[in-house]
Motif scaffolding. Sequence first.
Motif, PDB file in Angstrom:
ATOM      1  N   MET A  60       0.830  -1.205   0.000  1.00  0.00           N
ATOM      2  CA  MET A  60       0.000   0.000   0.000  1.00  0.00           C
ATOM      3  C   MET A  60       0.869   1.262   0.000  1.00  0.00           C
ATOM      4  O   MET A  60       0.538   2.233  -0.676  1.00  0.00           O
ATOM      5  CB  MET A  60      -0.945   0.003   1.204  1.00  0.00           C
ATOM      6  N   GLN A  61       1.969   1.233   0.745  1.00  0.00           N
ATOM      7  CA  GLN A  61       2.886   2.373   0.753  1.00  0.00           C
ATOM      8  C   GLN A  61       3.429   2.632  -0.653  1.00  0.00           C
ATOM      9  O   GLN A  61       3.476   3.781  -1.105  1.00  0.00           O
ATOM     10  CB  GLN A  61       4.061   2.115   1.700  1.00  0.00           C
ATOM     11  N   ARG A  62       3.851   1.573  -1.339  1.00  0.00           N
ATOM     12  CA  ARG A  62       4.383   1.721  -2.701  1.00  0.00           C
ATOM     13  C   ARG A  62       3.319   2.256  -3.653  1.00  0.00           C
ATOM     14  O   ARG A  62       3.581   3.153  -4.459  1.00  0.00           O
ATOM     15  CB  ARG A  62       4.922   0.385  -3.215  1.00  0.00           C
ATOM     16  N   ARG A  63       2.108   1.709  -3.564  1.00  0.00           N
ATOM     17  CA  ARG A  63       1.031   2.133  -4.460  1.00  0.00           C
ATOM     18  C   ARG A  63       0.634   3.590  -4.220  1.00  0.00           C
ATOM     19  O   ARG A  63       0.346   4.325  -5.158  1.00  0.00           O
ATOM     20  CB  ARG A  63      -0.196   1.218  -4.296  1.00  0.00           C
ATOM     21  N   MET A  64       0.629   4.012  -2.955  1.00  0.00           N
ATOM     22  CA  MET A  64       0.288   5.401  -2.650  1.00  0.00           C
ATOM     23  C   MET A  64       1.340   6.337  -3.236  1.00  0.00           C
ATOM     24  O   MET A  64       1.009   7.421  -3.723  1.00  0.00           O
ATOM     25  CB  MET A  64       0.134   5.603  -1.138  1.00  0.00           C
TER      26      MET A  64
END
Length: 133
Positions: A60-64
């Motif tokens: 989720m951190q990468r996608r954000m």
Amino acid sequence: MTPSLPTRQPCPPGACICGRDELLEKPGADVRILLLTRQEEKRLLERLENIHSLADLEHMQRRMFEQLGLRLHIAPGFNEVRSMRGIEIEIDELPGLCRKTRQSIPAAIRRGLEHHPEIAWRLLDSHDLLRDA
């Protein structure tokens, strides 16, 4: 003619210091964060509350970052970690990011960690929890 993507509605005057208008006026500025509409923000917060593993949280951190340009740092706090409040969740300064969104993302992550404390344990372990033992 290319249809434009929906952008976040402006905050009421004086309620936020996000700098949305200044960001829109700059030619070539990164406006990805403005694609986070209120409806999309609700979906993001729900997704962050329902994380099921540390790998899922890191994903989720990468996608954000990829989709919104939002850089999120999650690490154990400087002092002893006794609860989810001891885990530091910081968002880098980003023009266009609403003040309420800046507060609600860490709160949603903490709720997700409270639902699944094993994720917090993995996070602590990945930062060398037993380093001084």
